[in-house]
Design a protein around this motif. Structure first.
Motif, mmCIF file in Angstrom:
data_model
loop_
_atom_site.group_PDB
_atom_site.id
_atom_site.type_symbol
_atom_site.label_atom_id
_atom_site.label_comp_id
_atom_site.label_asym_id
_atom_site.label_seq_id
_atom_site.Cartn_x
_atom_site.Cartn_y
_atom_site.Cartn_z
ATOM 1 N N ILE A 1 0.830 -1.209 0.000
ATOM 2 C CA ILE A 1 0.000 0.000 0.000
ATOM 3 C C ILE A 1 0.864 1.258 0.000
ATOM 4 O O ILE A 1 0.615 2.190 -0.773
ATOM 5 C CB ILE A 1 -0.977 -0.020 1.195
ATOM 6 C CG1 ILE A 1 -1.998 -1.139 0.994
ATOM 7 C CG2 ILE A 1 -1.668 1.330 1.368
ATOM 8 C CD1 ILE A 1 -2.808 -1.468 2.221
ATOM 9 N N LEU A 2 1.900 1.277 0.832
ATOM 10 C CA LEU A 2 2.805 2.435 0.848
ATOM 11 C C LEU A 2 3.498 2.616 -0.500
ATOM 12 O O LEU A 2 3.625 3.746 -0.996
ATOM 13 C CB LEU A 2 3.846 2.290 1.956
ATOM 14 C CG LEU A 2 3.370 2.524 3.373
ATOM 15 C CD1 LEU A 2 4.472 2.194 4.373
ATOM 16 C CD2 LEU A 2 2.899 3.951 3.555
ATOM 17 N N ALA A 3 3.941 1.525 -1.093
ATOM 18 C CA ALA A 3 4.587 1.608 -2.406
ATOM 19 C C ALA A 3 3.628 2.185 -3.445
ATOM 20 O O ALA A 3 4.015 3.015 -4.272
ATOM 21 C CB ALA A 3 5.079 0.227 -2.840
ATOM 22 N N GLY A 4 2.357 1.768 -3.396
ATOM 23 C CA GLY A 4 1.360 2.295 -4.329
ATOM 24 C C GLY A 4 1.095 3.773 -4.118
ATOM 25 O O GLY A 4 0.970 4.539 -5.079
ATOM 26 N N LEU A 5 1.017 4.195 -2.858
ATOM 27 C CA LEU A 5 0.802 5.621 -2.579
ATOM 28 C C LEU A 5 1.997 6.464 -3.012
ATOM 29 O O LEU A 5 1.827 7.566 -3.556
ATOM 30 C CB LEU A 5 0.503 5.817 -1.090
ATOM 31 C CG LEU A 5 -0.803 5.199 -0.589
ATOM 32 C CD1 LEU A 5 -0.904 5.324 0.923
ATOM 33 C CD2 LEU A 5 -2.001 5.830 -1.281
ATOM 34 N N LEU B 1 8.224 -2.515 -2.643
ATOM 35 C CA LEU B 1 7.609 -3.537 -3.490
ATOM 36 C C LEU B 1 8.409 -4.838 -3.439
ATOM 37 O O LEU B 1 7.846 -5.930 -3.301
ATOM 38 C CB LEU B 1 7.521 -3.008 -4.918
ATOM 39 C CG LEU B 1 6.569 -3.681 -5.868
ATOM 40 C CD1 LEU B 1 5.143 -3.522 -5.386
ATOM 41 C CD2 LEU B 1 6.727 -3.081 -7.249
ATOM 42 N N ILE B 2 9.723 -4.732 -3.511
ATOM 43 C CA ILE B 2 10.584 -5.913 -3.469
ATOM 44 C C ILE B 2 10.465 -6.612 -2.110
ATOM 45 O O ILE B 2 10.393 -7.841 -2.042
ATOM 46 C CB ILE B 2 12.044 -5.526 -3.779
ATOM 47 C CG1 ILE B 2 12.163 -5.139 -5.263
ATOM 48 C CG2 ILE B 2 13.005 -6.648 -3.430
ATOM 49 C CD1 ILE B 2 13.445 -4.420 -5.620
ATOM 50 N N LYS B 3 10.415 -5.845 -1.031
ATOM 51 C CA LYS B 3 10.246 -6.444 0.294
ATOM 52 C C LYS B 3 8.929 -7.207 0.383
ATOM 53 O O LYS B 3 8.865 -8.287 0.967
ATOM 54 C CB LYS B 3 10.307 -5.375 1.382
ATOM 55 C CG LYS B 3 11.699 -4.871 1.639
ATOM 56 C CD LYS B 3 11.697 -3.868 2.775
ATOM 57 C CE LYS B 3 13.114 -3.391 3.028
ATOM 58 N NZ LYS B 3 13.257 -2.744 4.312
#
Length: 113
Positions: free
Chosen positions: A9-13, A45-47
């Motif tokens: 979610i953080l990566a998307g934001l 995203l990788i994590k």
């Protein structure tokens, strides 16, 4: 909510921020900021893909980015509002939520006894 889903979610934001930055960047400092945001979003995203399926993570990441970018453009930057756009954004988000609901983390297989 599991930590890996928070990463997605953080990566998307963050993707929303750097995608908007691509359009509005005008100097080297803003481009450096965009590069940093891209780096951070892909690290997250990788994590997340360490224990979640890559296809699901990427679909959710791009869904959040797409929907968020369209909504922010309409609200803050004067993009034309359209109920058709809203309908398709809601359809996209329902697919993202559906993927989240049917996806399990590695090690927890569906139907396992």
């Amino acid at each position: 909510m599991k930590r890996n889903w928070v990463f997605v979610i953080l990566a998307g934001l963050i993707e929303v921020l750097w995608a908007l930055g691509l359009k509005h960047a005008s100097n080297w400092l803003s481009w450096a900021g965009i590069a940093l945001l891209i780096y951070i979003s892909f690290v997250l995203l990788i994590k997340a893909t360490k224990s979640l399926p890559v296809a699901t993570v990427y679909a959710i990441f791009t869904g959040i980015g797409t929907a968020g970018t369209v909504v922010v453009e309409m609200l803050l930057f004067g993009e034309a509002f359209s109920w058709t756009k809203v309908l398709f954004i809601l359809l996209l988000l329902s697919g993202v939520v559906g993927l989240k609901l049917v996806t399990t983390e590695s090690g927890k297989k569906e139907g396992a006894v």
